[in-house]
Design a protein around this motif. Structure first.
Motif, PDB file in Angstrom:
ATOM      1  N   LEU A 173      46.640  47.190  42.986  1.00  0.00           N
ATOM      2  CA  LEU A 173      47.896  46.910  43.688  1.00  0.00           C
ATOM      3  C   LEU A 173      47.758  47.202  45.178  1.00  0.00           C
ATOM      4  CD1 LEU A 173      50.480  48.347  41.131  1.00  0.00           C
ATOM      5  CD2 LEU A 173      50.373  45.966  41.916  1.00  0.00           C
ATOM      6  N   PHE A 174      47.127  48.319  45.489  1.00  0.00           N
ATOM      7  CA  PHE A 174      46.911  48.673  46.897  1.00  0.00           C
ATOM      8  C   PHE A 174      46.021  47.638  47.580  1.00  0.00           C
ATOM      9  CE2 PHE A 174      44.308  50.723  50.182  1.00  0.00           C
ATOM     10  CZ  PHE A 174      45.322  51.136  51.045  1.00  0.00           C
ATOM     11  N   MET A 175      44.959  47.198  46.886  1.00  0.00           N
ATOM     12  CA  MET A 175      44.074  46.186  47.461  1.00  0.00           C
ATOM     13  C   MET A 175      44.823  44.884  47.730  1.00  0.00           C
ATOM     14  SD  MET A 175      40.466  46.464  45.437  1.00  0.00           S
ATOM     15  CE  MET A 175      39.853  44.993  46.266  1.00  0.00           C
ATOM     16  N   GLY A 176      45.677  44.474  46.791  1.00  0.00           N
ATOM     17  CA  GLY A 176      46.443  43.252  46.985  1.00  0.00           C
ATOM     18  C   GLY A 176      47.335  43.326  48.209  1.00  0.00           C
ATOM     19  N   LEU A 177      48.050  44.437  48.367  1.00  0.00           N
ATOM     20  CA  LEU A 177      48.895  44.626  49.543  1.00  0.00           C
ATOM     21  C   LEU A 177      48.059  44.700  50.822  1.00  0.00           C
ATOM     22  CD1 LEU A 177      51.382  47.243  48.047  1.00  0.00           C
ATOM     23  CD2 LEU A 177      51.896  44.864  48.640  1.00  0.00           C
ATOM     24  N   PRO A 246      43.511  40.564  43.026  1.00  0.00           N
ATOM     25  CA  PRO A 246      42.714  41.684  43.543  1.00  0.00           C
ATOM     26  C   PRO A 246      42.075  42.530  42.449  1.00  0.00           C
ATOM     27  CG  PRO A 246      45.068  42.089  43.875  1.00  0.00           C
ATOM     28  CD  PRO A 246      44.914  40.650  43.469  1.00  0.00           C
ATOM     29  N   ARG A 247      42.746  42.686  41.311  1.00  0.00           N
ATOM     30  CA  ARG A 247      42.146  43.478  40.239  1.00  0.00           C
ATOM     31  C   ARG A 247      40.938  42.757  39.642  1.00  0.00           C
ATOM     32  NH1 ARG A 247      41.811  44.938  35.068  1.00  0.00           N
ATOM     33  NH2 ARG A 247      42.075  47.133  34.565  1.00  0.00           N
ATOM     34  N   ASP A 248      41.074  41.442  39.469  1.00  0.00           N
ATOM     35  CA  ASP A 248      39.952  40.671  38.959  1.00  0.00           C
ATOM     36  C   ASP A 248      38.807  40.649  39.962  1.00  0.00           C
ATOM     37  OD1 ASP A 248      41.480  40.240  36.775  1.00  0.00           O
ATOM     38  OD2 ASP A 248      41.758  38.087  37.069  1.00  0.00           O
TER      39      ASP A 248
END
Length: 620
Positions: A173-177, A246-248
């Motif tokens: 989630l942090f990476m996506g943001l 981002p998680r993938d």
């Protein structure tokens, strides 16, 4: 047999297939053209249709397609020896699986990101579209249950693994943001943060497991099922850029990096494969897979060679995010080849264990009756070249930090031990067996969870398309109430299968459903080739279609006769037996209907072409 020549030959064959065969398909069969408008641009909505960097999308696609199949399938198929699985992995992925993924991805891109069922409706017939839609909904639920069950077995009662895998969700989630809001476009920075965060999670997980916090992360299989279902629901509803992509992408670094290190480790350590080329169980009667090597090795190893589930990703999230058409070759064909490599490495890791240790882990030993049956098998099947007495299991148990390795069926524990043994043999990395083991557990769980989240999202797209026949709003992927309802239905269905099933009942049905879906997708791909006026190239998909369809239908019949229907006579498994039998019959019937309808379309298409040609000649 030493593993070094096996890995070298496999890599060379796969590299040649990408260089030449995929180029042939891209140029001659599909004629890829970057001037074609992409649905990610023409239908951009910032939620599902979103142009994505090809490397990020490669990571997302690879992470989404590479679930339990290339990891667990080869491990379970090791019961037959290393040779049957190895041949199927290398030949199947080059001529079948990668072709299947590539063809469906391009087909969906050229049809505004439509699902496989919708493509079947427009290219074959309305009947095939309807039948494929119904079959796919059942198949994807079974597939997600089979994949999810492996995660449950791997993380049950393991606080280290549960904490480590759980930590990756807020990290993603942090990476996506970070990539899309805080520091837009700074992919490299987000990647560094993510990789460091994952390694930190593995290290801290060990500390948590030894602390008072361990009880909070020690969960029963049913609790893990509930948590996993909640995660699948949330990931399906949230915007694709916030959690899913981002998680993938983060998981793909772990996956590809781990596989690369494993390949280097196999080359450096070059372990001997302790499992023989073939075992006595090729004739049937094995404790892991009860059937014979044919046809069961071809449904046990699914995703590493060919997987119908991939057609759902190739006609689901990925075509809505691809930026230009030529990217499809690397993403479609290349990702599947990478998965084939994963399967080969998993097979090497599993067969590097002594047969006695492998069968001690993969044979159920919960009850006294199961323990007695295991002892009888060891005594009956052991011989000079096939010793089923455990050799290293006590040492591996002590060094991995696990309380008990015996009877840990499902393949996840076996693979983790095999990976840990290879890592532990690399110079400079020795003496860290428990870290390598739990790192491998995280590696496996992340592999599978990325398929769970993407698969759930794809399934809710499919359910929405199908439900749109009755209520138009459900067809809109961005309509929040529809997203919530369809996601909840899908999650409940696959979680219920996990709650009540076991690896011995779900995995065979998963393999049959998965491979029959591949046959349906290859029917669609073949029809597209005919409809494009390129019947001379139809052998590209007809060859794998013929083999996969006939083999899987035989496997389905034998599974009903020998596994599912006998369950109906046991009061404890009567309901499950009827459900498994009914669903398998339904899926087989649907596949046969689509196959017959496709052949009718091919013959009709050729006749129309011949009549057109005759008319043109008559005018001349």
């Amino acid at each position: 047999m030493n593993a070094l020549p096996i890995i070298v030959v496999a890599l060379c064959v796969i590299a040649i297939a990408y260089r030449y065969y995929s180029a042939f398909i891209a140029a001659k069969v599909l004629a890829l053209d970057d001037s074609r408008p992409m649905p990610s641009q023409t239908m951009y909505d910032g939620h599902n249709y979103y142009p994505t960097n090809k490397w990020v999308l490669f990571g997302h696609h690879f992470a989404a397609i590479s679930g339990a199949g290339p990891l667990i399938g080869p491990v379970l198929a090791a019961q037959f020896g290393f040779l049957p699985g190895l041949l199927w992995l290398v030949i199947g992925v080059c001529l079948g699986g990668a072709v299947h993924d590539f063809m469906i991805l391009v087909a969906s891109i050229r049809r505004k990101g439509k699902s496989l069922a919708e493509i079947a409706r427009t290219e074959i017939s309305g009947l095939s579209g309807f039948v494929a839609g119904v079959a796919i909904l059942f198949i994807v639920v079974i597939a997600l249950a089979g994949l999810g069950l492996v995660v449950v077995n791997a993380l049950a009662e393991s606080p280290w693994g549960t904490f480590t895998v759980g930590f990756t969700i807020p990290l993603a989630l942090f990476m996506g943001l970070y990539m899309y809001k805080f520091r837009k476009g700074r992919i490299a920075e987000a990647t560094i943060i993510g990789v460091i965060g994952m390694l930190f999670a593995v290290y801290i997980g060990g500390r948590v497991a030894d602390s008072s916090w361990a009880t909070a992360f020690t969960m029963s299989p049913h609790k893990i099922t509930i948590v996993m279902a909640a995660y699948g629901f949330i990931a399906s509803v949230l915007p694709v850029w916030l959690l899913l992509c981002p998680r993938d992408y983060l998981s793909s670094y772990l996956k590809i990096g781990t596989v690369a290190i494993l390949i280097i480790g196999v080359i450096l350590v070059h372990p001997n494969l302790q499992m023989p080329a073939t075992t006595p169980f090729i004739s049937g009667g094995g404790p892991v897979i009860p059937g014979k090597v044919y046809p069961f090795v071809f449904i046990t190893i699914a995703c590493g060679a060919i997987s119908g589930f991939h057609s759902l990703i190739s006609s689901g999230t990925t075509p809505k995010m691809i930026a230009k058409e030529t990217d499809a070759r690397m993403i479609g064909y290349g990702s599947m080849l990478m998965e084939g490599v994963v399967g080969v490495v998993a097979l090497i890791a599993a067969t590097s264990l002594f047969p006695g240790d492998y069968f001690a882990i993969n044979t159920a030993q919960t009850t006294d009756a199961q323990k007695a049956k295991y002892v009888r098998m060891v005594q009956a099947e052991s011989g000079p070249d096939f010793n089923l007495q455990p050799q290293e299991i006590d040492r591996l148990q002590a060094e991995s930090g696990e309380k008990n390795l015996r009877g840990r069926t499902g393949g996840a524990v076996t693979l983790a031990l095999g990976i840990a043994k290879i890592f532990d043999g690399i110079p400079g990395l020795r003496g860290l067996m428990k870290y390598w083991y739990h790192f491998a557990i995280m590696f496996e769980a992340l592999f599978i969870l990325t398929t769970i989240d993407t698969g759930t999202r794809v399934a809710r797209f499919l359910l929405g398309e199908f439900g749109g026949r009755f209520y138009r709003k459900l067809e809109e992927p961005n309509w929040l109430p529809g997203s919530i309802v369809t996601s909840a239905v899908v999650v409940f269905a696959w979680a219920a299968f996990i709650w009540n099933g076991s690896i011995s009942t779900i995995w065979p049905m998963f393999g049959i459903a998965n491979q029959l879906l591949a046959a349906v997708a290859l029917c669609v791909a073949t029809t597209i080739i005919f409809n494009m006026g390129k019947a001379r190239y139809s052998w590209v998909t007809l060859v794998p279609l013929s083999f996969v369809a006939t083999t899987t239908l035989v496997a389905g019949y034998q599974s009903i006769r020998d596994i599912f229907w006998p369950q109906t006579f046991d009061p404890a498994t009567t309901t499950q037996g009827y459900i498994n039998t009914s669903l398998t019959v339904l899926i087989m019937t649907a596949a046969v209907i689509v196959l017959i309808d496709s052949v009718r379309r091919w013959i009709g298409g050729r006749r129309r072409s011949e009549l057109t040609a005759e008319a043109a000649l008559a005018e001349v």
